[in-house]
Design a protein around this motif. Structure first.
Motif, PDB file in Angstrom:
ATOM      1  N   ASP A  53      96.194  -5.611 -60.676  1.00  0.00           N
ATOM      2  CA  ASP A  53      97.135  -5.475 -59.560  1.00  0.00           C
ATOM      3  C   ASP A  53      96.668  -6.394 -58.438  1.00  0.00           C
ATOM      4  OD1 ASP A  53      98.756  -4.687 -57.450  1.00  0.00           O
ATOM      5  OD2 ASP A  53      98.764  -2.580 -58.037  1.00  0.00           O
ATOM      6  N   CYS A  54      97.214  -7.595 -58.409  1.00  0.00           N
ATOM      7  CA  CYS A  54      96.758  -8.606 -57.453  1.00  0.00           C
ATOM      8  C   CYS A  54      96.990  -8.180 -56.013  1.00  0.00           C
ATOM      9  CB  CYS A  54      97.448  -9.932 -57.730  1.00  0.00           C
ATOM     10  SG  CYS A  54      96.935 -11.269 -56.623  1.00  0.00           S
ATOM     11  N   LEU A  55      98.170  -7.654 -55.697  1.00  0.00           N
ATOM     12  CA  LEU A  55      98.485  -7.323 -54.311  1.00  0.00           C
ATOM     13  C   LEU A  55      97.569  -6.222 -53.779  1.00  0.00           C
ATOM     14  CD1 LEU A  55     102.389  -7.473 -54.125  1.00  0.00           C
ATOM     15  CD2 LEU A  55     100.702  -9.189 -53.474  1.00  0.00           C
TER      16      LEU A  55
ATOM     17  N   ASP B  32      80.022  -6.908 -54.074  1.00  0.00           N
ATOM     18  CA  ASP B  32      80.299  -6.624 -55.487  1.00  0.00           C
ATOM     19  C   ASP B  32      81.795  -6.428 -55.723  1.00  0.00           C
ATOM     20  OD1 ASP B  32      77.675  -6.808 -56.306  1.00  0.00           O
ATOM     21  OD2 ASP B  32      77.257  -4.694 -55.950  1.00  0.00           O
ATOM     22  N   VAL B  33      82.468  -5.810 -54.768  1.00  0.00           N
ATOM     23  CA  VAL B  33      83.917  -5.634 -54.876  1.00  0.00           C
ATOM     24  C   VAL B  33      84.602  -6.994 -54.862  1.00  0.00           C
ATOM     25  CG1 VAL B  33      85.971  -4.789 -53.666  1.00  0.00           C
ATOM     26  CG2 VAL B  33      83.971  -3.307 -53.909  1.00  0.00           C
ATOM     27  N   VAL B  34      84.182  -7.886 -53.980  1.00  0.00           N
ATOM     28  CA  VAL B  34      84.792  -9.213 -53.883  1.00  0.00           C
ATOM     29  C   VAL B  34      84.601  -9.988 -55.185  1.00  0.00           C
ATOM     30  CG1 VAL B  34      84.745 -11.431 -52.687  1.00  0.00           C
ATOM     31  CG2 VAL B  34      84.501  -9.304 -51.388  1.00  0.00           C
ATOM     32  N   VAL B  35      83.396  -9.941 -55.740  1.00  0.00           N
ATOM     33  CA  VAL B  35      83.135 -10.644 -56.999  1.00  0.00           C
ATOM     34  C   VAL B  35      84.030 -10.110 -58.114  1.00  0.00           C
ATOM     35  CG1 VAL B  35      81.418 -11.104 -58.785  1.00  0.00           C
ATOM     36  CG2 VAL B  35      80.769 -11.246 -56.375  1.00  0.00           C
ATOM     37  N   ASN B  36      84.176  -8.804 -58.178  1.00  0.00           N
ATOM     38  CA  ASN B  36      85.016  -8.208 -59.221  1.00  0.00           C
ATOM     39  C   ASN B  36      86.488  -8.573 -59.033  1.00  0.00           C
ATOM     40  OD1 ASN B  36      83.387  -6.611 -61.126  1.00  0.00           O
ATOM     41  ND2 ASN B  36      82.745  -5.495 -59.315  1.00  0.00           N
ATOM     42  N   ILE B  37      86.933  -8.658 -57.794  1.00  0.00           N
ATOM     43  CA  ILE B  37      88.314  -9.091 -57.529  1.00  0.00           C
ATOM     44  C   ILE B  37      88.517 -10.516 -58.022  1.00  0.00           C
ATOM     45  CG2 ILE B  37      89.904  -9.761 -55.677  1.00  0.00           C
ATOM     46  CD1 ILE B  37      88.937  -7.323 -54.118  1.00  0.00           C
TER      47      ILE B  37
ATOM     48  N   CYS C 261      95.145 -16.913 -64.342  1.00  0.00           N
ATOM     49  CA  CYS C 261      95.439 -18.345 -64.366  1.00  0.00           C
ATOM     50  C   CYS C 261      96.549 -18.645 -65.384  1.00  0.00           C
ATOM     51  CB  CYS C 261      94.165 -19.091 -64.744  1.00  0.00           C
ATOM     52  SG  CYS C 261      94.152 -20.817 -64.329  1.00  0.00           S
ATOM     53  N   PRO C 262      97.506 -19.515 -65.063  1.00  0.00           N
ATOM     54  CA  PRO C 262      97.551 -20.474 -63.955  1.00  0.00           C
ATOM     55  C   PRO C 262      98.274 -19.974 -62.711  1.00  0.00           C
ATOM     56  CG  PRO C 262      99.299 -20.976 -65.494  1.00  0.00           C
ATOM     57  CD  PRO C 262      98.570 -19.782 -66.052  1.00  0.00           C
ATOM     58  N   LEU C 263      98.516 -18.671 -62.608  1.00  0.00           N
ATOM     59  CA  LEU C 263      99.090 -18.138 -61.369  1.00  0.00           C
ATOM     60  C   LEU C 263      98.114 -18.385 -60.217  1.00  0.00           C
ATOM     61  CD1 LEU C 263     100.588 -14.742 -62.646  1.00  0.00           C
ATOM     62  CD2 LEU C 263     101.816 -16.857 -62.137  1.00  0.00           C
ATOM     63  N   PRO C 264      98.593 -18.356 -58.975  1.00  0.00           N
ATOM     64  CA  PRO C 264      97.734 -18.734 -57.839  1.00  0.00           C
ATOM     65  C   PRO C 264      96.843 -17.606 -57.324  1.00  0.00           C
ATOM     66  CG  PRO C 264      99.944 -18.292 -57.051  1.00  0.00           C
ATOM     67  CD  PRO C 264      99.999 -18.163 -58.552  1.00  0.00           C
ATOM     68  N   ASP C 265      96.686 -16.541 -58.101  1.00  0.00           N
ATOM     69  CA  ASP C 265      95.965 -15.356 -57.629  1.00  0.00           C
ATOM     70  C   ASP C 265      94.566 -15.679 -57.122  1.00  0.00           C
ATOM     71  OD1 ASP C 265      98.192 -14.629 -59.133  1.00  0.00           O
ATOM     72  OD2 ASP C 265      97.352 -12.696 -59.675  1.00  0.00           O
TER      73      ASP C 265
ATOM     74  N   ASN D 148      93.249 -18.473 -55.969  1.00  0.00           N
ATOM     75  CA  ASN D 148      93.258 -19.204 -54.694  1.00  0.00           C
ATOM     76  C   ASN D 148      93.733 -18.326 -53.543  1.00  0.00           C
ATOM     77  OD1 ASN D 148      92.260 -21.607 -55.735  1.00  0.00           O
ATOM     78  ND2 ASN D 148      94.297 -22.329 -56.318  1.00  0.00           N
ATOM     79  N   LEU D 149      94.637 -17.396 -53.824  1.00  0.00           N
ATOM     80  CA  LEU D 149      95.057 -16.453 -52.786  1.00  0.00           C
ATOM     81  C   LEU D 149      93.879 -15.607 -52.328  1.00  0.00           C
ATOM     82  CD1 LEU D 149      98.501 -15.212 -54.202  1.00  0.00           C
ATOM     83  CD2 LEU D 149      98.138 -16.638 -52.179  1.00  0.00           C
ATOM     84  N   CYS D 150      93.060 -15.185 -53.287  1.00  0.00           N
ATOM     85  CA  CYS D 150      91.874 -14.390 -52.939  1.00  0.00           C
ATOM     86  C   CYS D 150      90.879 -15.219 -52.130  1.00  0.00           C
ATOM     87  CB  CYS D 150      91.204 -13.859 -54.211  1.00  0.00           C
ATOM     88  SG  CYS D 150      92.183 -12.654 -55.133  1.00  0.00           S
ATOM     89  N   ILE D 151      90.656 -16.455 -52.570  1.00  0.00           N
ATOM     90  CA  ILE D 151      89.715 -17.342 -51.876  1.00  0.00           C
ATOM     91  C   ILE D 151      90.142 -17.561 -50.437  1.00  0.00           C
ATOM     92  CG2 ILE D 151      88.838 -19.701 -51.778  1.00  0.00           C
ATOM     93  CD1 ILE D 151      87.495 -18.050 -53.909  1.00  0.00           C
ATOM     94  N   SER D 152      91.449 -17.646 -50.219  1.00  0.00           N
ATOM     95  CA  SER D 152      91.954 -17.922 -48.869  1.00  0.00           C
ATOM     96  C   SER D 152      91.641 -16.800 -47.889  1.00  0.00           C
ATOM     97  CB  SER D 152      93.464 -18.159 -48.908  1.00  0.00           C
ATOM     98  OG  SER D 152      94.164 -16.961 -49.213  1.00  0.00           O
ATOM     99  N   LEU D 153      91.341 -15.612 -48.400  1.00  0.00           N
ATOM    100  CA  LEU D 153      91.037 -14.467 -47.527  1.00  0.00           C
ATOM    101  C   LEU D 153      89.536 -14.261 -47.334  1.00  0.00           C
ATOM    102  CD1 LEU D 153      93.691 -11.859 -48.768  1.00  0.00           C
ATOM    103  CD2 LEU D 153      93.751 -13.267 -46.717  1.00  0.00           C
ATOM    104  N   LEU D 154      88.742 -15.165 -47.886  1.00  0.00           N
ATOM    105  CA  LEU D 154      87.289 -15.054 -47.725  1.00  0.00           C
ATOM    106  C   LEU D 154      86.858 -15.931 -46.562  1.00  0.00           C
ATOM    107  CD1 LEU D 154      86.090 -15.199 -51.449  1.00  0.00           C
ATOM    108  CD2 LEU D 154      86.580 -13.193 -50.047  1.00  0.00           C
ATOM    109  N   ASP D 155      86.613 -15.317 -45.440  1.00  0.00           N
ATOM    110  CA  ASP D 155      86.201 -16.066 -44.252  1.00  0.00           C
ATOM    111  C   ASP D 155      84.734 -16.431 -44.337  1.00  0.00           C
ATOM    112  OD1 ASP D 155      88.695 -15.808 -43.146  1.00  0.00           O
ATOM    113  OD2 ASP D 155      88.205 -13.960 -42.078  1.00  0.00           O
ATOM    114  N   GLU D 156      84.357 -17.407 -43.550  1.00  0.00           N
ATOM    115  CA  GLU D 156      82.938 -17.655 -43.322  1.00  0.00           C
ATOM    116  C   GLU D 156      82.405 -16.473 -42.521  1.00  0.00           C
ATOM    117  OE1 GLU D 156      81.001 -20.023 -44.351  1.00  0.00           O
ATOM    118  OE2 GLU D 156      82.578 -21.163 -45.396  1.00  0.00           O
TER     119      GLU D 156
END
Length: 240
Positions: free
Chosen positions: A46-48, A67-72, A80-84, A86-94
């Motif tokens: 469930d991506c959303l 650990d939660v982030v890694v599992n997500i 893949c090849p859906l953008p899921d 990259n969508l997750c990566i975009s929410l990972l701030d410095e």
């Protein structure tokens, strides 16, 4: 697309959290994290709902659980090849180092690795993906994370199968095996499960016709009316 927005396995409680304003309530993060681990154990996805966790971490850095982030990210790899991913990566701030963590944050080390694996899957470099994934350098990822993700390797194989179905009508047994990281009886059983046909004499696998792997001739016909043609001729005469 509808199954991506609202998977049939999503419970009513999770639907309310994901679709309503409660998705931004930090007190609900534990419910969403439990749901993530349910996905990991049950081969659901469930991506959303997972993006909602990352958004809560973004708004509330004190909730951050590496650990939660890694599992997500691991679950998103298999979409893949859906953008899921990259969508997750975009929410990972410095983010600054979280002093409240009991152990060192594994994400800075694993993130480049996961990005590399995603890139290989996205570019359909499946043999290279398996080579990297099986390497000694990724032993920690396998032992600490993907081993807990039920059906991870089969989910990756499904990514390869989607690509093969879209690009081939026939493929050699050896090549297909390299894409799936399977050989021998295991590969033949997988082909049989797919309902594909193996020609033992030529070691060729036939993929059933589908809208993506069929070459269809297209005839393009343009109709030009006489007034349009007159305008073109007149314009050419003026240029001359």
């Amino acid at each position: 697309m509808s199954s991506w927005i609202s998977p049939s396995t999503r419970t009513e409680l999770i639907e309310d959290l994901v679709s309503g304003v409660d998705r931004y309530n930090p007190s609900n993060v534990s419910i969403l994290e439990d749901y993530l681990y349910h996905q990991i154990r049950s081969e659901e996805y469930d991506c959303l709902a997972n993006l909602a966790i990352l958004k809560l971490y973004q708004f509330n850095p004190e909730l951050y659980n590496p650990d939660v982030v890694v599992n997500i990210l691991i679950k998103a790899l298999t979409a893949c090849p859906l953008p899921d991913f990259n969508l997750c990566i975009s929410l990972l701030d410095e983010r600054p180092v979280n002093a409240n963590l009991d152990e060192p944050d594994p994400l800075p080390t694993l993130l480049p690795t996961l990005k590399g694996l995603h890139d290989l899957l996205y570019r359909c470099r499946f043999p290279k993906f398996w080579e990297e994934y099986r390497s000694e350098e990724l032993e920690a990822l396998r032992d600490n994370y993907t081993v807990e993700c039920v059906g991870f390797e089969n989910a990756v194989r499904e990514v390869a199968i989607r690509a093969v179905k879209a690009a081939f009508t026939e493929i050699s047994l050896k090549r297909l095996g390299s894409y799936l990281d399977l050989t021998g009886a295991g590969l033949q059983a997988y082909i049989q499960k797919l309902g594909w046909t193996l020609d033992a004499a030529s070691s060729t696998v036939s993929i059933p016709p589908n809208p993506d792997n069929q070459i269809v001739a297209t005839v393009v016909q343009e109709n030009i009316s006489l007034p349009q043609l007159t305008k073109v001729i007149s314009h050419a005469a003026l240029k001359a």
